[in-house]
Design an enzyme around this catalytic site. Structure first.
Site, PDB file in Angstrom:
ATOM      1  CG  PHE A   1       1.381 -10.561   4.272  1.00 53.61           C
ATOM      2  CD1 PHE A   1       0.437  -9.614   3.948  1.00 53.61           C
ATOM      3  CD2 PHE A   1       1.323 -11.140   5.542  1.00 53.61           C
ATOM      4  CE1 PHE A   1      -0.567  -9.256   4.844  1.00 53.61           C
ATOM      5  CE2 PHE A   1       0.326 -10.796   6.450  1.00 53.61           C
ATOM      6  CZ  PHE A   1      -0.599  -9.847   6.089  1.00 53.61           C
TER       7      PHE A   1
ATOM      8  CB  VAL B   1      -0.930   0.024   1.226  1.00 51.34           C
ATOM      9  CG1 VAL B   1      -1.829   1.268   1.178  1.00 51.34           C
ATOM     10  CG2 VAL B   1      -1.762  -1.239   1.292  1.00 51.34           C
ATOM     11  CB  THR B   2       2.894   3.082  -1.980  1.00 51.25           C
ATOM     12  OG1 THR B   2       2.557   2.963  -3.374  1.00 51.25           O
ATOM     13  CG2 THR B   2       3.693   1.863  -1.538  1.00 51.25           C
ATOM     14  CB  VAL B   3      -0.535   7.466  -1.221  1.00 45.55           C
ATOM     15  CG1 VAL B   3      -1.017   8.754  -1.892  1.00 45.55           C
ATOM     16  CG2 VAL B   3      -1.712   6.535  -0.969  1.00 45.55           C
TER      17      VAL B   3
ATOM     18  CB  SER C   1       5.525   0.489   6.750  1.00 45.57           C
ATOM     19  OG  SER C   1       4.554   1.318   6.135  1.00 45.57           O
TER      20      SER C   1
ATOM     21  CE1 TYR D   1      -3.080   0.459   5.761  1.00 45.31           C
ATOM     22  CE2 TYR D   1      -1.121   0.450   7.155  1.00 45.31           C
ATOM     23  CZ  TYR D   1      -1.695   0.493   5.903  1.00 45.31           C
ATOM     24  OH  TYR D   1      -0.903   0.570   4.789  1.00 45.31           O
TER      25      TYR D   1
ATOM     26  N   GLY E   1      -7.521  11.271  -0.389  1.00 44.93           N
ATOM     27  CA  GLY E   1      -8.464  10.176  -0.272  1.00 44.93           C
ATOM     28  C   GLY E   1      -8.077   8.913  -1.022  1.00 44.93           C
ATOM     29  CB  ILE E   2      -5.114   7.953  -3.049  1.00 34.99           C
ATOM     30  CG1 ILE E   2      -5.326   9.027  -4.119  1.00 34.99           C
ATOM     31  CG2 ILE E   2      -4.556   6.671  -3.663  1.00 34.99           C
ATOM     32  CD1 ILE E   2      -4.064   9.462  -4.818  1.00 34.99           C
ATOM     33  CB  ALA E   3      -4.595   5.743   1.749  1.00 35.56           C
TER      34      ALA E   3
END
Length: 422
Positions: free
Chosen positions: A422, A90-92, A126, A131, A100-102
């Site tokens: 993972f 998961v990156t932005v 990370s 989250y 709002g992408i994440a």
């Protein structure tokens, strides 16, 4: 700004390579330029769902400004397994943060998980502050132990079996079976791609981050049957050994591998990465101060999306016939995926049924109900943090009797542990 979320086609090699490059930059790694390694990476994505967010107005519109990968797996919980969706990469892009992408990517996967029958969503984080807003909470912890070989002396005789030094690739026929036999709460599946990387069958490695290449041990018992293995490497500092993966089906196998690893000639320090909360083999040492715990970190983060399924698959502790076996849970979920009032009914064997009774009542006067968010329910699912500890922190509320009964029900003999990052 025109943002598009796309699920990539696995046959579109150019798009996959650009996606990997964006994900690598997001984790401060160098984009891969080797053509053969790029091909390996694409092959290792088979079975995964690859999402990219694209900005058609960007200078490089074919490079995603957001990335996320996911794959189905099975999560071991106390007494069984449940279907899970694992999220990774998961990156932005820094240029597109706070747009709002994440949230869009995460909510996409949460709804996808629920729609496809997964009971829980899993990830490793990370950063620890991202989250929780999506209902996740840490459910397992891992430790790093450093051993001073000069202080190591063992109580009792050596194991009756034999430790073999061998090429990691020769473990391919036995290691997956040993892992499954030793599987415990917190484990997820290790697929073909994982084993190919761990055992050096491809160029890409899970381990050996700029250090020595992966080495391997296998322990066979007195009858010649494999009972455990270890993957390790020589560290950057002369005389150091780093243990990345140690799997044992018996206490004897774990003792034998520890004994061998801490007895290798010329070694000045042995580091056990991703070690469990409790390492019983340390009690075999004459001087237990030979082992120093140098790091503690949260590991597996969970987010329940189907309360009846995940609690119905779990086994609970039943202390005695007179203890309450029905628990009323008011679960709050701001995303509306798993909230509601649930009756958790546990039989005399620890098997359970969780029935949704309706929405969470506005009134909190019901002394029989324990109130918590989906974050807290996800945290205690595997038996890591105790219900009583989260209640003491003010995160779980209810009468002392109801909280105490739930605390006993969720308690487990062993702490959960994720062995497969993972």
């Amino acid at each position: 700004m025109n943002l598009r979320t796309v699920e990539l086609d696995h046959t579109d090699h150019a798009a996959l390579d650009l996606w990997w490059g964006a994900a690598s930059r997001g984790f401060l790694s160098k984009p891969e330029t080797d053509v053969a390694v790029r091909a390996e990476r694409r092959q290792l994505l088979v079975g995964s769902s690859i999402l990219g967010v694209y900005d058609d107005t960007a200078a490089e519109p074919l490079v995603p400004v957001g990335t996320l990968g996911s794959f189905p797996t099975a999560l071991s919980i106390p007494g069984g397994t449940v279907r899970a969706l694992a999220i990774t990469e998961v990156t932005v892009s820094t240029s597109h943060e706070r747009r709002g992408i994440a949230r869009s990517l995460m909510e996409n996967r949460l709804h996808h998980a629920k729609a496809t029958g997964a009971a829980v969503v899993a990830l490793t984080a990370s950063e620890a502050t991202i989250y929780g807003r999506y209902g996740f909470a840490p459910a397992t912890w891992e430790f790093t132990h450093e051993v001073d070989p000069k202080r190591v002396a063992w109580r009792g005789a050596p194991p009756a079996g034999r430790v073999h030094t061998l090429d990691p690739r020769s473990l391919a026929t036995v290691a997956p079976g040993l892992f499954e036999r030793s599987r415990g709460t917190g484990d997820i599946d290790r697929g073909v791609a994982w084993w190919k990387q761990a055992l050096r069958e491809v160029t890409i490695r899970h381990f050996s981050h700029g250090e020595g290449d992966t080495l391997a041990l296998r322990y066979d018992d007195a009858d010649g049957e494999p009972q455990g293995y270890a993957l390790y490497r020589v560290g950057e500092e002369w005389g150091t050994i780093v243990v990345d993966d140690l799997v044992a089906t018996t206490p004897e196998a774990r003792y034998a591998l520890w004994r061998h690893l801490t007895g290798i000639s010329l070694t000045t320090k042995v580091t056990f990465n991703q070690a469990p909360t409790v390492e019983a083999v340390q009690w075999r040492l004459v001087d237990r101060r030979a082992v120093k715990t140098t790091a503690r970190a949260d590991s597996l983060w969970l987010r329940i999306v189907d309360v009846p399924t995940v609690l119905g698959a779990r086994r609970f502790t039943v202390p005695g016939a007179s203890d309450p076996r029905e628990h009323l849970l008011d679960v709050e979920d701001t995303l509306g995926l798993a909230g509601g009032r649930f009756a958790l009914r546990i039989d005399e064997h620890g098997a359970a049924v969780a029935e949704r009774l309706g929405d969470v009542p506005e009134s909190t006067d019901d002394n029989d109900a324990v109130r918590l968010t989906v974050n807290e329910l996800s945290a205690v699912l595997l038996g890591g943090p105790r219900v009583s500890a989260l209640a003491e922190a003010g995160l779980i509320t209810g009468s002392s009797e109801a909280v105490r009964a739930l605390d006993l029900a969720f308690a487990t003999e062993q702490a959960p542990f994720l062995r497969t990052h993972f």
